[in-house]
Design a protein around this motif. Structure first.
Motif, PDB file in Angstrom:
ATOM      1  N   LYS A  23       0.844  -1.205   0.000  1.00 37.66           N
ATOM      2  CA  LYS A  23       0.000   0.000   0.000  1.00 37.66           C
ATOM      3  C   LYS A  23       0.873   1.246   0.000  1.00 37.66           C
ATOM      4  O   LYS A  23       1.950   1.260   0.587  1.00 37.66           O
ATOM      5  N   GLU A  24       0.389   2.287  -0.663  1.00 35.42           N
ATOM      6  CA  GLU A  24       1.074   3.577  -0.661  1.00 35.42           C
ATOM      7  C   GLU A  24       0.139   4.643  -0.107  1.00 35.42           C
ATOM      8  O   GLU A  24      -1.032   4.719  -0.486  1.00 35.42           O
ATOM      9  N   THR A  25       0.651   5.468   0.808  1.00 34.39           N
ATOM     10  CA  THR A  25      -0.099   6.602   1.332  1.00 34.39           C
ATOM     11  C   THR A  25       0.824   7.819   1.294  1.00 34.39           C
ATOM     12  O   THR A  25       1.940   7.753   0.781  1.00 34.39           O
ATOM     13  N   SER A  26       0.358   8.924   1.836  1.00 37.25           N
ATOM     14  CA  SER A  26       1.199  10.109   1.948  1.00 37.25           C
ATOM     15  C   SER A  26       1.015  10.697   3.335  1.00 37.25           C
ATOM     16  O   SER A  26      -0.016  10.494   3.985  1.00 37.25           O
ATOM     17  N   VAL A  27       2.016  11.415   3.781  1.00 35.12           N
ATOM     18  CA  VAL A  27       1.981  12.052   5.088  1.00 35.12           C
ATOM     19  C   VAL A  27       2.620  13.424   4.959  1.00 35.12           C
ATOM     20  O   VAL A  27       3.556  13.615   4.170  1.00 35.12           O
ATOM     21  N   ARG A  28       2.110  14.389   5.694  1.00 41.75           N
ATOM     22  CA  ARG A  28       2.656  15.747   5.620  1.00 41.75           C
ATOM     23  C   ARG A  28       3.857  15.859   6.560  1.00 41.75           C
ATOM     24  O   ARG A  28       3.796  15.477   7.720  1.00 41.75           O
ATOM     25  N   SER A  29       4.940  16.389   6.042  1.00 40.80           N
ATOM     26  CA  SER A  29       6.160  16.537   6.826  1.00 40.80           C
ATOM     27  C   SER A  29       5.963  17.529   7.961  1.00 40.80           C
ATOM     28  O   SER A  29       5.457  18.637   7.751  1.00 40.80           O
ATOM     29  N   LEU A  30       6.397  17.143   9.155  1.00 40.62           N
ATOM     30  CA  LEU A  30       6.347  18.047  10.295  1.00 40.62           C
ATOM     31  C   LEU A  30       7.454  19.101  10.224  1.00 40.62           C
ATOM     32  O   LEU A  30       7.422  20.094  10.936  1.00 40.62           O
ATOM     33  N   HIS A  31       8.446  18.862   9.363  1.00 43.93           N
ATOM     34  CA  HIS A  31       9.568  19.792   9.234  1.00 43.93           C
ATOM     35  C   HIS A  31       9.303  20.861   8.164  1.00 43.93           C
ATOM     36  O   HIS A  31       9.532  22.047   8.387  1.00 43.93           O
ATOM     37  N   THR A  32       8.848  20.438   6.982  1.00 42.43           N
ATOM     38  CA  THR A  32       8.744  21.344   5.846  1.00 42.43           C
ATOM     39  C   THR A  32       7.317  21.576   5.367  1.00 42.43           C
ATOM     40  O   THR A  32       7.079  22.482   4.572  1.00 42.43           O
ATOM     41  N   GLY A  33       6.376  20.752   5.803  1.00 47.72           N
ATOM     42  CA  GLY A  33       5.002  20.859   5.319  1.00 47.72           C
ATOM     43  C   GLY A  33       4.777  20.160   3.993  1.00 47.72           C
ATOM     44  O   GLY A  33       3.651  20.151   3.482  1.00 47.72           O
ATOM     45  N   ARG A  34       5.823  19.560   3.408  1.00 44.27           N
ATOM     46  CA  ARG A  34       5.691  18.849   2.139  1.00 44.27           C
ATOM     47  C   ARG A  34       4.899  17.548   2.327  1.00 44.27           C
ATOM     48  O   ARG A  34       4.862  16.972   3.411  1.00 44.27           O
ATOM     49  N   SER A  35       4.300  17.087   1.225  1.00 46.95           N
ATOM     50  CA  SER A  35       3.649  15.782   1.218  1.00 46.95           C
ATOM     51  C   SER A  35       4.705  14.727   0.891  1.00 46.95           C
ATOM     52  O   SER A  35       5.375  14.800  -0.150  1.00 46.95           O
ATOM     53  N   LEU A  36       4.876  13.766   1.793  1.00 48.43           N
ATOM     54  CA  LEU A  36       5.902  12.743   1.636  1.00 48.43           C
ATOM     55  C   LEU A  36       5.265  11.393   1.308  1.00 48.43           C
ATOM     56  O   LEU A  36       4.229  11.031   1.864  1.00 48.43           O
ATOM     57  N   GLN A  37       5.903  10.653   0.423  1.00 45.67           N
ATOM     58  CA  GLN A  37       5.433   9.310   0.088  1.00 45.67           C
ATOM     59  C   GLN A  37       5.678   8.369   1.269  1.00 45.67           C
ATOM     60  O   GLN A  37       6.728   8.419   1.915  1.00 45.67           O
ATOM     61  N   GLU A  38       4.706   7.522   1.538  1.00 43.16           N
ATOM     62  CA  GLU A  38       4.833   6.536   2.619  1.00 43.16           C
ATOM     63  C   GLU A  38       4.398   5.182   2.074  1.00 43.16           C
ATOM     64  O   GLU A  38       3.294   5.036   1.543  1.00 43.16           O
ATOM     65  N   THR A  94       7.525 -12.775   9.851  1.00 44.30           N
ATOM     66  CA  THR A  94       6.942 -11.675   9.085  1.00 44.30           C
ATOM     67  C   THR A  94       7.214 -10.354   9.800  1.00 44.30           C
ATOM     68  O   THR A  94       6.804 -10.162  10.946  1.00 44.30           O
ATOM     69  N   TYR A  95       7.925  -9.450   9.110  1.00 47.03           N
ATOM     70  CA  TYR A  95       8.202  -8.106   9.615  1.00 47.03           C
ATOM     71  C   TYR A  95       7.373  -7.119   8.796  1.00 47.03           C
ATOM     72  O   TYR A  95       7.509  -7.057   7.571  1.00 47.03           O
ATOM     73  N   THR A  96       6.518  -6.362   9.457  1.00 46.92           N
ATOM     74  CA  THR A  96       5.733  -5.333   8.784  1.00 46.92           C
ATOM     75  C   THR A  96       6.441  -3.989   8.965  1.00 46.92           C
ATOM     76  O   THR A  96       6.721  -3.578  10.090  1.00 46.92           O
ATOM     77  N   LEU A  97       6.722  -3.328   7.848  1.00 44.42           N
ATOM     78  CA  LEU A  97       7.517  -2.101   7.860  1.00 44.42           C
ATOM     79  C   LEU A  97       6.749  -0.952   7.208  1.00 44.42           C
ATOM     80  O   LEU A  97       5.906  -1.164   6.343  1.00 44.42           O
ATOM     81  N   ILE A  98       7.058   0.262   7.655  1.00 46.66           N
ATOM     82  CA  ILE A  98       6.574   1.482   6.999  1.00 46.66           C
ATOM     83  C   ILE A  98       7.799   2.266   6.552  1.00 46.66           C
ATOM     84  O   ILE A  98       8.702   2.546   7.343  1.00 46.66           O
ATOM     85  N   LEU A  99       7.826   2.596   5.270  1.00 53.06           N
ATOM     86  CA  LEU A  99       8.927   3.357   4.683  1.00 53.06           C
ATOM     87  C   LEU A  99       8.411   4.759   4.354  1.00 53.06           C
ATOM     88  O   LEU A  99       7.476   4.917   3.566  1.00 53.06           O
ATOM     89  N   ARG A 100       9.005   5.781   4.985  1.00 54.43           N
ATOM     90  CA  ARG A 100       8.611   7.163   4.724  1.00 54.43           C
ATOM     91  C   ARG A 100       9.740   7.874   3.981  1.00 54.43           C
ATOM     92  O   ARG A 100      10.913   7.768   4.371  1.00 54.43           O
ATOM     93  N   GLU A 101       9.378   8.541   2.912  1.00 51.65           N
ATOM     94  CA  GLU A 101      10.352   9.287   2.116  1.00 51.65           C
ATOM     95  C   GLU A 101      11.184  10.200   3.015  1.00 51.65           C
ATOM     96  O   GLU A 101      10.645  10.981   3.794  1.00 51.65           O
TER      97      GLU A 101
END
Length: 266
Positions: A23-38, A94-101
């Motif tokens: 699955k792919e989602t997006s999250v807003r950066s707490l540092h820059t306000g940019r939308s980051l791929q997750e 099974t390791y479930t991971l979240i990768l944030r840009e």
């Protein structure tokens, strides 16, 4: 655009780790306000050696970005990895991971209203309740006194982090420890969003806790003095005379209270 089927993460030594993406989602950066791929994915393996490698390495990654690469070993991105969960059944792990840009937070200059600063050490700490900045600078002792006075009189500043986020944000300024350095001084400042909760403060050291009551009362008196001036109960000139008289008397000023042997040891 559909998320990649697999992301190949370079951990430390050894072959890349293939993470299957579901699955792919997006999250807003707490540092820059940019939308980051997750990216949400997992690693499923019956290999005992790989399981041991992951169990050892994943808890140590923290916020350190990992690079990803394609089948030819070419760079494809940088990711902050969080280990979401782990399960085992019949020898299958099974390791479930979240990768944030991952973002490049490379500061060119720090601007407080019309004052431009160039820290030699800089870091940002983001939490759900706000952003905190820690910076170390070199200047004169008068620079520290002037900045401390501005912090007391003004409270918050319009802060621009050139190279990270050009949009100003209102932040509280604290001028902290300073130490002699050749013919100048080194000093620390912190900037924080007004809504940042006390719970997000760093744990106190022994030195901090022993100094905290003195700092509190010094700060309290400074705030009280400024309030008296604003209410026109005393004049700015009278306050200046009081401060000069206090400096001539024995004892520590609030500025001296923050003097340490070496800021870089903190």
């Amino acid at each position: 655009m559909a998320p990649p089927e697999t992301v190949r993460l370079q951990l430390q030594d050894g072959p890349p780790l293939a993470v299957q993406i579901r699955k792919e989602t997006s999250v807003r950066s707490l540092h820059t306000g940019r939308s980051l791929q997750e990216l949400h994915g997992w690693v499923v393996t019956a290999d005992a050696a790989l399981h041991q490698r992951l169990a050892t390495l994943l808890p140590t990654i923290g916020e350190r970005p990992l690079r990803s690469e394609d089948e030819q070993g070419e760079f494809t991105g940088r990711w902050c990895v969080s280990w979401n969960s782990y399960g085992e059944s019949a020898g299958v792990h099974t390791y479930t991971l979240i990768l944030r840009e991952a973002e490049e937070l490379s500061l060119r200059s720090l601007i407080l209203d019309d004052l431009e600063l160039h820290p030699y050490e800089y870091r940002e700490e983001a939490s759900a309740t706000g952003l905190r900045i820690r910076a170390k600078l070199v200047g004169t002792e008068q620079d520290v006194l002037d900045l401390r006075r501005k912090a007391m009189e003004q409270g918050t500043f319009a802060v621009v982090r050139q190279g990270i986020q050009d949009e100003p944000r209102r932040m509280r300024l604290e001028v902290e420890e300073w130490s002699p350095f050749e013919d100048r001084v080194k000093y620390r400042i912190s900037l924080s969003d007004p809504g940042l909760e006390v719970a997000d403060e760093e744990p106190e050291t022994d030195a901090d806790s022993s100094r905290a009551p003195l700092v509190f009362y010094a700060n309290f008196l400074e705030q009280l003095a400024e309030m008296l001036v604003r209410k026109q109960l005393i004049s700015r000139e009278e306050l200046r005379s009081l401060r000069e008289a206090a400096r001539r008397d024995p004892g520590l000023t609030r500025h001296e209270l923050w003097k340490v042997a070496d800021v870089d040891q903190l």
